[in-house]
Design an enzyme around this catalytic site. Structure first.
Site, short mmCIF file in Angstrom:
data_model
loop_
_atom_site.label_atom_id
_atom_site.label_comp_id
_atom_site.label_asym_id
_atom_site.label_seq_id
_atom_site.Cartn_x
_atom_site.Cartn_y
_atom_site.Cartn_z
N ASP A 70 1.04 -1.35 -0.12
CA ASP A 70 -0.08 0.11 0.15
C ASP A 70 1.24 0.91 0.02
OD1 ASP A 70 -2.82 1.83 0.03
OD2 ASP A 70 -2.48 1.32 2.34
N ALA A 71 1.17 1.60 -1.50
CA ALA A 71 2.39 2.22 -0.94
C ALA A 71 2.68 2.81 -3.09
CB ALA A 71 3.99 2.52 -0.71
#
Length: 304
Positions: A70-71
């Site tokens: 989640d980047a």
């Protein structure tokens, strides 16, 4: 801009009302509303079966299901594709985690337009710099300038009007800023056209969230109690909070369940032991509307 989108869902759901209208009613309801996380068509169908009235298309969960971190490793096009499958499988309004807009105002408005075309009912944009990282990972969470983020919100609003609900997510408390900074940003984002404010916290209690809700009542407030999960829901009702998002539990449940089943099959070299503990194929078929397909075959295929 008004589209009045009625959506037809294959399977047992059929035609449903305009999803943005339904989501707006949930967010602006005088009763506390709940959105359940989903990350693909199957999890969306399960949330629908459980009785939820709206979904949260979680960036963390979608990224995880795709094998990404989640980047901002998943692209906005991949997110849009997943949202479309969720919409088709559920018939529910979907508030989409739009991250920080995947770039500048132009990326943000393109994302919003595509979500509107592919089943999204709302988009939530957070005021972090791009690329962002998950709010619970590390301590480095730079925020964008208020005016720049307000421009992203205005660009979305000018592009989609009231056809897509716009939620501005404030990460000031995550980044270590004061309540005053969070309130200052909330005022600016309301002026920029946000329909609601999501205030986020990584603390294990809801004190700073409730303090924000006490001080700021201009727009509906949305919260994500992933870390302060022990706080009773009654506290949110008493504070006048609009909506609670259960943000990642379907994905985490899937991870735990699949890990346990895979480990047991590997150890036992058999599926006999796990068979009574997993969903039957008939349950899967019912969930995804196989009966509708059979009825359609009888109606549309030639008889021999």
């Amino acid at each position: 801009m008004t589209m009045n989108r009625a959506v037809f869902i294959p399977g047992p759901i059929g035609a449903v009302e305009d999803p943005t209208t339904i989501l707006r009613a949930l967010i602006f309801s005088s009763d506390l509303s709940f959105l359940m996380e989903a990350h693909d068509g199957l999890s969306a169908a399960i949330a629908t079966q459980a009785g939820f009235k709206g979904l949260w298309a979680s960036g963390l969960s979608i990224s995880s299901a795709l094998g990404y971190r989640d980047a901002n490793e998943a692209s906005w096009t991949e997110v849009v594709d997943v949202v479309e499958r969720m919409a088709d499988a559920s018939g529910l309004p979907i508030l989409v985690d739009g991250e920080s807009g995947f770039g500048n105002f132009n990326n943000a408005r393109l994302l919003a337009m595509k979500l509107l075309q592919h089943g999204g009912a709302g988009v939530c944009l957070e005021d972090k710099a791009f690329p962002k990282r998950n709010s619970f990972v590390g301590d480095h969470h730079p925020l964008v300038d208020i005016d720049e983020f307000s421009g992203r919100l205005k660009a979305i609003k000018d592009t989609t009007g009231d056809d897509l609900l716009l939620v501005a997510r404030i990460e000031a408390l995550i980044a270590g800023y004061s309540l005053d900074e969070a309130l200052r940003r909330a005022d600016a984002y309301a002026d920029a056209g946000a329909d609601a404010i999501l205030i986020h916290s990584r603390k294990s209690d809801a004190d700073e969230i409730l303090a924000f809700a006490k001080e700021w009542q201009t727009l509906p407030i949305v919260i994500v109690p992933t870390k302060y999960y022990r706080t009773p829901v009654s506290a949110y009702r008493d504070a006048g909070i609009s909506t609670v998002i259960w943000a990642n539990h379907a994905m985490r449940a899937a991870v735990a369940g699949m890990r346990a089943v895979c480990a047991r099959i590997a150890a036992e070299e058999s599926i006999a032991g796990v068979e009574p503990e997993v969903a039957t194929l008939d349950e899967v078929f019912r969930l995804l509307g196989y009966d509708e397909l059979a009825a359609a075959e009888d109606r549309y295929l030639p008889k021999h």
